[in-house]
Design a protein around this motif. Structure first.
Motif, PDB file in Angstrom:
ATOM      1  N   TRP A  35      -4.781 -24.104 -45.938  1.00 15.61           N
ATOM      2  CA  TRP A  35      -3.615 -23.371 -46.415  1.00 15.61           C
ATOM      3  C   TRP A  35      -2.306 -24.032 -45.992  1.00 15.61           C
ATOM      4  O   TRP A  35      -1.304 -23.940 -46.677  1.00 15.61           O
ATOM      5  CB  TRP A  35      -3.653 -21.923 -45.925  1.00 15.61           C
ATOM      6  CG  TRP A  35      -3.571 -21.797 -44.424  1.00 15.61           C
ATOM      7  CD1 TRP A  35      -4.616 -21.782 -43.548  1.00 15.61           C
ATOM      8  CD2 TRP A  35      -2.391 -21.701 -43.633  1.00 15.61           C
ATOM      9  NE1 TRP A  35      -4.172 -21.683 -42.264  1.00 15.61           N
ATOM     10  CE2 TRP A  35      -2.788 -21.630 -42.280  1.00 15.61           C
ATOM     11  CE3 TRP A  35      -1.024 -21.668 -43.914  1.00 15.61           C
ATOM     12  CZ2 TRP A  35      -1.885 -21.529 -41.235  1.00 15.61           C
ATOM     13  CZ3 TRP A  35      -0.133 -21.560 -42.871  1.00 15.61           C
ATOM     14  CH2 TRP A  35      -0.562 -21.488 -41.550  1.00 15.61           C
ATOM     15  N   TRP A  36      -2.318 -24.739 -44.865  1.00 17.54           N
ATOM     16  CA  TRP A  36      -1.096 -25.340 -44.349  1.00 17.54           C
ATOM     17  C   TRP A  36      -0.812 -26.716 -44.948  1.00 17.54           C
ATOM     18  O   TRP A  36       0.217 -27.318 -44.658  1.00 17.54           O
ATOM     19  CB  TRP A  36      -1.160 -25.459 -42.829  1.00 17.54           C
ATOM     20  CG  TRP A  36      -2.433 -26.079 -42.329  1.00 17.54           C
ATOM     21  CD1 TRP A  36      -3.543 -25.408 -41.904  1.00 17.54           C
ATOM     22  CD2 TRP A  36      -2.728 -27.467 -42.219  1.00 17.54           C
ATOM     23  NE1 TRP A  36      -4.520 -26.303 -41.545  1.00 17.54           N
ATOM     24  CE2 TRP A  36      -4.044 -27.575 -41.714  1.00 17.54           C
ATOM     25  CE3 TRP A  36      -2.017 -28.634 -42.487  1.00 17.54           C
ATOM     26  CZ2 TRP A  36      -4.657 -28.797 -41.493  1.00 17.54           C
ATOM     27  CZ3 TRP A  36      -2.634 -29.850 -42.257  1.00 17.54           C
ATOM     28  CH2 TRP A  36      -3.932 -29.927 -41.764  1.00 17.54           C
ATOM     29  N   SER A  37      -1.669 -27.217 -45.810  1.00 13.70           N
ATOM     30  CA  SER A  37      -1.499 -28.577 -46.340  1.00 13.70           C
ATOM     31  C   SER A  37      -0.397 -28.679 -47.389  1.00 13.70           C
ATOM     32  O   SER A  37       0.084 -29.775 -47.656  1.00 13.70           O
ATOM     33  CB  SER A  37      -2.805 -29.083 -46.928  1.00 13.70           C
ATOM     34  OG  SER A  37      -3.132 -28.365 -48.092  1.00 13.70           O
ATOM     35  N   MET A  38      -0.021 -27.560 -48.003  1.00 14.52           N
ATOM     36  CA  MET A  38       1.042 -27.514 -49.009  1.00 14.52           C
ATOM     37  C   MET A  38       0.805 -28.482 -50.168  1.00 14.52           C
ATOM     38  O   MET A  38       1.737 -29.036 -50.730  1.00 14.52           O
ATOM     39  CB  MET A  38       2.400 -27.795 -48.360  1.00 14.52           C
ATOM     40  CG  MET A  38       2.803 -26.748 -47.358  1.00 14.52           C
ATOM     41  SD  MET A  38       4.415 -27.040 -46.632  1.00 14.52           S
ATOM     42  CE  MET A  38       4.092 -28.424 -45.585  1.00 14.52           C
TER      43      MET A  38
END
Length: 142
Positions: A35-38
């Motif tokens: 989810w944090w990979s953008m």
């Protein structure tokens, strides 16, 4: 953009990983992005999922900044150690959920499986077949 797995590459990797008497039944190309990979490709992973007669093999690939694409890790999960394989989603964009107890710890993956151009032929259908095979194995008495 995801990696393209050609038939030659899939067959070569499978021959190197299979045990004697084992055969590949289904193969799927899937992607995983935290989810944090953008959406940055360097932080995501591309998986080659091989369903064999004895186990489920997860081959993880990464995109490198300077090193290019590379095979990162291999998890071979016997069918008995898998607790869930499920396909969900609509149309050609599906999610494959895999939960298992692997040799390097618990495996809990939500993989994006898509069909179409630059994907393994019958990619989504093979994903459904893997989930169906898992259901059949689970239904057998111990």
């Amino acid at each position: 953009m995801s990696l393209f797995f050609s038939d030659l590459y899939v067959d070569t990797v499978a021959k190197g990983l299979l045990q004697p008497g084992e055969q590949v039944l289904h193969r799927v190309s899937a992607s995983h992005a935290p989810w944090w990979s953008m959406g940055i490709p360097m932080f995501g992973s591309q998986y080659l999922v091989l369903a064999t007669s004895q186990r489920l093999v997860l081959v993880r690939h990464k995109k490198g900044f300077l090193t290019g694409d590379r095979m990162e890790s291999v998890d071979a999960l016997p069918w008995s150690s898998i607790s869930e394989v499920k396909m969900s989603g609509m149309f050609a964009k599906k999610k494959m959920r895999v939960k298992a107890q692997g040799s390097s710890g618990p495996v809990d993956l939500s993989l994006g499986v898509s069909g179409g151009f630059l994907e393994i032929p019958k990619n989504v259908d093979d994903g459904k077949a893997i989930a169906q095979r898992f259901g059949q194995i689970r239904a057998l008495p111990a």
